[in-house]
Design an enzyme around this catalytic site. Sequence first.
Site, mmCIF file in Angstrom:
data_model
loop_
_atom_site.group_PDB
_atom_site.id
_atom_site.type_symbol
_atom_site.label_atom_id
_atom_site.label_comp_id
_atom_site.label_asym_id
_atom_site.label_seq_id
_atom_site.Cartn_x
_atom_site.Cartn_y
_atom_site.Cartn_z
ATOM 1 C CB ALA A 109 45.943 -17.744 13.812
ATOM 2 N N GLY A 150 49.620 -20.022 16.668
ATOM 3 C CA GLY A 150 50.476 -19.151 15.870
ATOM 4 C C GLY A 150 51.398 -18.289 16.725
ATOM 5 C CD GLU A 203 52.184 -22.691 14.329
ATOM 6 O OE1 GLU A 203 51.156 -21.998 14.488
ATOM 7 O OE2 GLU A 203 52.292 -23.573 13.462
ATOM 8 C CD GLU A 241 47.860 -24.345 16.252
ATOM 9 O OE1 GLU A 241 48.147 -25.006 17.280
ATOM 10 O OE2 GLU A 241 48.595 -23.451 15.795
HETATM 11 C C1 HXC Z 1 40.661 -14.517 18.529
HETATM 12 C C2 HXC Z 1 40.944 -14.551 20.813
HETATM 13 C C3 HXC Z 1 41.928 -15.565 20.695
HETATM 14 C C4 HXC Z 1 42.260 -16.035 19.383
HETATM 15 C C5 HXC Z 1 41.681 -15.106 22.773
HETATM 16 N N1 HXC Z 1 40.829 -14.297 22.139
HETATM 17 N N2 HXC Z 1 42.353 -15.877 21.948
HETATM 18 N N3 HXC Z 1 40.321 -14.044 19.739
HETATM 19 N N4 HXC Z 1 41.589 -15.485 18.339
HETATM 20 N N5 HXC Z 1 43.194 -16.938 19.152
HETATM 21 C C6 HXC Z 1 39.921 -13.313 22.693
HETATM 22 C C7 HXC Z 1 38.741 -13.958 23.379
HETATM 23 O O1 HXC Z 1 37.742 -14.303 22.441
HETATM 24 C C8 HXC Z 1 38.308 -12.865 24.335
HETATM 25 O O2 HXC Z 1 37.599 -11.895 23.625
HETATM 26 C C9 HXC Z 1 39.640 -12.224 24.747
HETATM 27 O O3 HXC Z 1 40.576 -12.592 23.735
HETATM 28 C C10 HXC Z 1 40.126 -12.756 26.081
HETATM 29 O O4 HXC Z 1 40.179 -14.166 26.026
HETATM 30 P P1 HXC Z 1 39.472 -15.118 27.084
HETATM 31 O O5 HXC Z 1 39.261 -16.426 26.423
HETATM 32 O O6 HXC Z 1 38.288 -14.472 27.699
HETATM 33 O O7 HXC Z 1 40.628 -15.202 28.191
HETATM 34 P P2 HXC Z 1 40.944 -16.419 29.177
HETATM 35 O O8 HXC Z 1 39.689 -16.972 29.760
HETATM 36 O O9 HXC Z 1 41.993 -15.886 30.104
HETATM 37 O O10 HXC Z 1 41.565 -17.570 28.270
HETATM 38 C C11 HXC Z 1 42.800 -17.335 27.613
HETATM 39 C C12 HXC Z 1 43.055 -18.425 26.560
HETATM 40 C C13 HXC Z 1 41.851 -18.530 25.599
HETATM 41 C C14 HXC Z 1 43.279 -19.801 27.262
HETATM 42 C C15 HXC Z 1 44.322 -18.037 25.837
HETATM 43 O O11 HXC Z 1 41.558 -17.226 25.128
HETATM 44 C C16 HXC Z 1 42.080 -19.407 24.413
HETATM 45 O O12 HXC Z 1 42.045 -20.647 24.503
HETATM 46 N N6 HXC Z 1 42.315 -18.795 23.255
HETATM 47 C C17 HXC Z 1 42.454 -19.503 21.995
HETATM 48 C C18 HXC Z 1 43.770 -20.206 21.901
HETATM 49 C C19 HXC Z 1 43.903 -20.993 20.622
HETATM 50 O O13 HXC Z 1 43.157 -21.921 20.332
HETATM 51 N N7 HXC Z 1 44.899 -20.614 19.796
HETATM 52 C C20 HXC Z 1 45.172 -21.276 18.525
HETATM 53 C C21 HXC Z 1 44.490 -20.546 17.408
HETATM 54 S S1 HXC Z 1 44.695 -21.360 15.869
HETATM 55 P P3 HXC Z 1 36.203 -11.303 24.208
HETATM 56 O O14 HXC Z 1 35.692 -10.423 23.113
HETATM 57 O O15 HXC Z 1 35.362 -12.458 24.537
HETATM 58 O O16 HXC Z 1 36.669 -10.536 25.427
HETATM 59 C C22 HXC Z 1 46.207 -20.908 15.328
HETATM 60 C C23 HXC Z 1 46.597 -21.416 13.949
HETATM 61 C C24 HXC Z 1 47.919 -20.852 13.484
HETATM 62 O O17 HXC Z 1 46.912 -20.225 15.988
HETATM 63 C C25 HXC Z 1 48.246 -21.290 12.076
HETATM 64 C C26 HXC Z 1 47.781 -20.381 10.965
HETATM 65 C C27 HXC Z 1 48.421 -19.053 10.840
#
Ligand code: HXC
Length: 259
Positions: free
Chosen positions: A65, A110, A113, A133
């Site tokens: 998400a 998400g 999921e 998460e």
């Molecule tokens: C918003 C995101 C994002 C996310 C990545 N980006 N994941 N933006 N929400 N979930 C954005 C980054 O900010 C970045 O933007 C660009 O995408 C590239 O990501 P990087 O982090 O620079 O890439 P990398 O170093 O290769 O790392 C990849 C990654 C990391 C390991 C996937 O991005 C990451 O950990 N993302 C978050 C994963 C996460 O926690 N997901 C769960 C979310 S909570 P910029 O502008 O900096 O280039 C969830 C709840 C669901 O999903 C339930 C409710 C519906």
Amino acid sequence: MAYETIVVEIEEGIAILTLNRPAVLNALNDQVFNELADAASTLTADPSVRVVIITGGEKVFAAGADIGQMASATAVDVTTSDKPSHRAFQLIENMPKPVIAAIAGYALGGGCELTLVADVRIAADNAQFGLPEIKLGILPGAGGTQRLPRLIGSGRAKELIFSGDFIKAEEALRIGLVNKVVPADQLFDEAKKMAKRFAARGAVALRMAKSSVNEGLRMDLEAGLQYEHKCFSLLFATEDQKEGMKAFLEKRPAKFQGR
Ligand code: HXC
């Protein structure tokens, strides 16, 4: 179907729905969920669509998400019962036709999921799965604490949910999170091959079989067996059942009409 955050293409009865926010690794915001819900309803209503493939494309499935959108949300925002993620995921899960997730790269939070509401998951060998998460101070709230234990068992699900660790495609295969792992350059061919195999079956039998499994998982065994029997009996009212059995006895391939 014109959308901004997803792309939908239909080819020979197979719809390919691709998440399309590459700049944020296909992070899922409300617009994505609303567009997914709309596409799921439209594809459900289109009898020419036999099977749906959901993918994020060649590089990433979805990194979860959209954290940018969630960061400032209040509990009241999040507790609204018709929240878009829930609606979209239910519409996809309940589509009366097979849904295949074709997963390359990250399928996190998400995104992971979303793969769980598909019927079948095919992973590229570069896929990684995780429910991170917990590292954000929340829990997998788009069905992860419910669908994942039902799919892989509570012990393995809790390990993923509590640790937030990522696992690679081969490990996902070992624990039953995905059905199949294929070389990344063969992901879409494999998904289409499987979709064509499903599409060759009778649409009504497919619909009833999916419903029997999905509804049965929500019931105790006795009620599930009764539901299965109703679905089974109903199929004897279809032309496809007559054709399927006749074709077997005549030693020829069946030609199903979906009625
Ligand atoms: C918003 C995101 C994002 C996310 C990545 N980006 N994941 N933006 N929400 N979930 C954005 C980054 O900010 C970045 O933007 C660009 O995408 C590239 O990501 P990087 O982090 O620079 O890439 P990398 O170093 O290769 O790392 C990849 C990654 C990391 C390991 C996937 O991005 C990451 O950990 N993302 C978050 C994963 C996460 O926690 N997901 C769960 C979310 S909570 P910029 O502008 O900096 O280039 C969830 C709840 C669901 O999903 C339930 C409710 C519906």
